[in-house]
Scaffold this active site. Structure first.
Site, PDB file in Angstrom:
ATOM      1  CG  ASN A   8     -43.132 -38.830   3.513  1.00  0.00           C
ATOM      2  OD1 ASN A   8     -42.913 -37.791   4.135  1.00  0.00           O
ATOM      3  ND2 ASN A   8     -44.306 -39.428   3.513  1.00  0.00           N
ATOM      4  N   GLY A 208     -50.764 -39.249  11.987  1.00  0.00           N
ATOM      5  CA  GLY A 208     -49.457 -39.852  12.276  1.00  0.00           C
ATOM      6  C   GLY A 208     -48.813 -39.042  13.374  1.00  0.00           C
ATOM      7  NE  ARG A 239     -45.447 -31.009  14.284  1.00  0.00           N
ATOM      8  CZ  ARG A 239     -45.700 -31.451  13.062  1.00  0.00           C
ATOM      9  NH1 ARG A 239     -46.655 -30.916  12.340  1.00  0.00           N
ATOM     10  NH2 ARG A 239     -44.995 -32.439  12.568  1.00  0.00           N
ATOM     11  NE  ARG A 283     -45.272 -47.746  17.723  1.00  0.00           N
ATOM     12  CZ  ARG A 283     -44.499 -47.729  16.640  1.00  0.00           C
ATOM     13  NH1 ARG A 283     -44.230 -48.833  16.016  1.00  0.00           N
ATOM     14  NH2 ARG A 283     -43.996 -46.594  16.198  1.00  0.00           N
TER      15      ARG A 283
HETATM   16  P1  AMP Z   1     -46.231 -41.362  10.864  1.00  0.00           P
HETATM   17  O1  AMP Z   1     -45.778 -39.978  11.224  1.00  0.00           O
HETATM   18  O2  AMP Z   1     -47.409 -41.405   9.955  1.00  0.00           O
HETATM   19  O3  AMP Z   1     -45.092 -42.237  10.425  1.00  0.00           O
HETATM   20  O4  AMP Z   1     -46.763 -42.008  12.245  1.00  0.00           O
HETATM   21  C1  AMP Z   1     -45.887 -42.357  13.267  1.00  0.00           C
HETATM   22  C2  AMP Z   1     -46.702 -42.622  14.532  1.00  0.00           C
HETATM   23  O5  AMP Z   1     -47.684 -43.647  14.306  1.00  0.00           O
HETATM   24  C3  AMP Z   1     -45.875 -43.133  15.702  1.00  0.00           C
HETATM   25  O6  AMP Z   1     -45.294 -42.063  16.427  1.00  0.00           O
HETATM   26  C4  AMP Z   1     -46.915 -43.850  16.527  1.00  0.00           C
HETATM   27  O7  AMP Z   1     -47.589 -42.917  17.362  1.00  0.00           O
HETATM   28  C5  AMP Z   1     -47.907 -44.380  15.494  1.00  0.00           C
HETATM   29  N1  AMP Z   1     -47.723 -45.809  15.197  1.00  0.00           N
HETATM   30  C6  AMP Z   1     -46.898 -46.355  14.284  1.00  0.00           C
HETATM   31  N2  AMP Z   1     -46.996 -47.710  14.287  1.00  0.00           N
HETATM   32  C7  AMP Z   1     -47.919 -48.031  15.219  1.00  0.00           C
HETATM   33  C8  AMP Z   1     -48.469 -49.262  15.698  1.00  0.00           C
HETATM   34  N3  AMP Z   1     -48.071 -50.455  15.205  1.00  0.00           N
HETATM   35  N4  AMP Z   1     -49.403 -49.201  16.663  1.00  0.00           N
HETATM   36  C9  AMP Z   1     -49.804 -48.010  17.158  1.00  0.00           C
HETATM   37  N5  AMP Z   1     -49.330 -46.805  16.746  1.00  0.00           N
HETATM   38  C10 AMP Z   1     -48.393 -46.815  15.797  1.00  0.00           C
END
Ligand code: AMP
Length: 400
Positions: A8, A208, A239, A283
């Site tokens: 992915n 995400g 975005r 974060r």
């Molecule tokens: P994804 O694209 O689903 O992998 O999401 C990635 C995003 O999730 C990162 O850029 C963060 O904004 C958020 N994220 C990931 N881990 C954490 C965490 N432990 N606490 C808060 N936000 C997180």
């Protein structure tokens, strides 16, 4: 028994899971995260052990190499040739794909043709495909499209109000994205939380670094927030999400930049990063908000507002909701942003929620609404990889 690798590759991350199929047993899994950052993160988990390293990760090709080197180094497989199939999550299948396909020359050519529809992900997908193909020449490859789940939308949900001839001639319409995830979340929500009942109404929030919401009726997509490309819908990490279309022309005119430069800004320098000037990562945004950074506060407020507005829209579109699901990097891990989204939607929708549960269930699956809530609210970690592995298995059996 077959070993299938589900890949992915997102805009800033590459998740992978190696499965033993059809048992759906995970042999190893991990993520290459914060790609493009000096403090990139490489994680691998196997046999209850996990290894993590922080290092500069320039691009996706380097990410793939890290994964395969680790699989060899830790003896997870004796020979990389044991991996029979690699399934790649592809965001945009356009008009060409309504289901998964073998990743042959024809599929590659079509995905390449679709780059204008997904300039952010498609190149990363192709880099991932080539890197795996080179390292594992004997494995078959398949492409699993995120647009396929959204093919059930009605014209009123997927058409743009532009001259119909132009929609037809140029295939200019809403395709959506994250369909593999929304499909998984809706199916799991129905099976595990809604007693397998028919005609259920679910608002699935995949939040995400890319983010989309999906209105799901009876397990099928009726509406989704991303549009022609993954640039549409809610505000995201980098975005913008939905804008007045005149913004592009106006910004070109005022800034002297060309259309491509403005789209680059809307794709890569907008969203949480652009508004806050701090980061695309929640974060970092959360930390800056807690320090009182004004632009981070504004970015957080805007992010929450845009998501809450889509939840309201889908509540109306579905004529109510049985369940709201939070998932993906932010939806699963950020109790801070979940709590703020819930605060924005709860009064209108009759939701009551448990803040302690919200904290406790960070990174875990479970219900965060209270028993008297009119809508069940749950966190469900998404598993696009198992959906991909299931299609790999079908491809190996010749039933794709
Ligand atoms: P994804 O694209 O689903 O992998 O999401 C990635 C995003 O999730 C990162 O850029 C963060 O904004 C958020 N994220 C990931 N881990 C954490 C965490 N432990 N606490 C808060 N936000 C997180």
């Amino acid at each position: 028994m077959y070993k299938c690798m589900a890949v992915n590759a997102g805009s800033s991350s590459l998740k992978y899971k190696l499965f033993e199929m059809p048992e759906e047993q995970v042999i190893c899994s991990g993520i290459v995260d914060r790609i493009g950052h000096d403090d990139g993160i490489f994680k691998i988990k196997f046999n209850g052990k996990s290894h993590e390293s922080v290092l500069p990760i320039t691009d996706h090709a380097q990410g793939v190499q890290l994964v395969l080197d680790a699989i060899k180094e830790y003896g997870i497989v004796k020979d990389l040739n044991e991996i029979s199939c690699v399934g790649h999550r592809i965001v945009q299948g356009g008009k060409y794909f309504s289901k998964s396909a073998l990743f042959d020359k024809d599929t590659e050519a079509k995905i390449t043709k679709l780059i204008p529809l997904d300039p952010l992900h498609a190149p990363a997908h192709l880099v991932g495909f080539h890197a795996f193909k080179k390292a594992l020449p004997n494995a078959i490859s398949i492409a699993v499209f995120d647009t396929a789940f959204h093919q059930t939308m009605k014209p009123e949900d997927y058409l743009y109000p532009i001259p119909y001839e132009m929609s037809e001639e140029y295939d200019c319409r809403r395709y959506g994205a994250h369909g593999t995830s929304h499909n998984y979340l809706a199916a799991k929500a129905i099976k595990d939380y809604l007693g397998g009942k028919p005609n259920t109404k679910i608002i699935s929030c995949h939040i995400g670094s890319g983010a989309s919401l999906c209105a799901v009726y009876d397990g099928k997509c009726v509406a989704t927030s991303m549009g022609l490309t993954p640039l549409g819908g809610v505000m995201m990490g980098t975005r913008s999400g939905d804008l007045d279309p005149s913004v592009v022309d106006y910004l070109c005119d005022r800034s002297g930049k060309n259309v491509d430069e403005i789209y680059e800004i809307l794709n890569k320098k907008s969203g949480l990063l652009g508004v806050s000037g701090v980061s695309n990562d929640t974060r970092d945004i959360e930390a800056a908000i807690k320090k009182g950074d004004k632009r981070a506060i504004m970015a957080g407020d805007l992010f929450v507002r845009r998501i809450a507005d889509f939840v309201g829209q889908y509540y109306v579109r579905l004529g109510g909701a049985d369940m709201i699901v939070f998932s993906a990097g932010i939806g699963e891990n950020s109790s801070f942003f979940r709590a703020r989204i819930l605060a924005a939607i709860a009064p209108a929708l009759g939701i009551t929620y448990d803040l302690a549960k919200n904290e406790e269930l960070n990174h875990k699956e479970g219900i965060i609404s209270k028993p008297d809530s009119k809508i069940l609210v749950a966190i469900i970690p998404t598993d696009e990889e198992v959906m991909i592995a299931r299609d790999c298995y079908k491809a190996l059996k010749g039933t794709l």
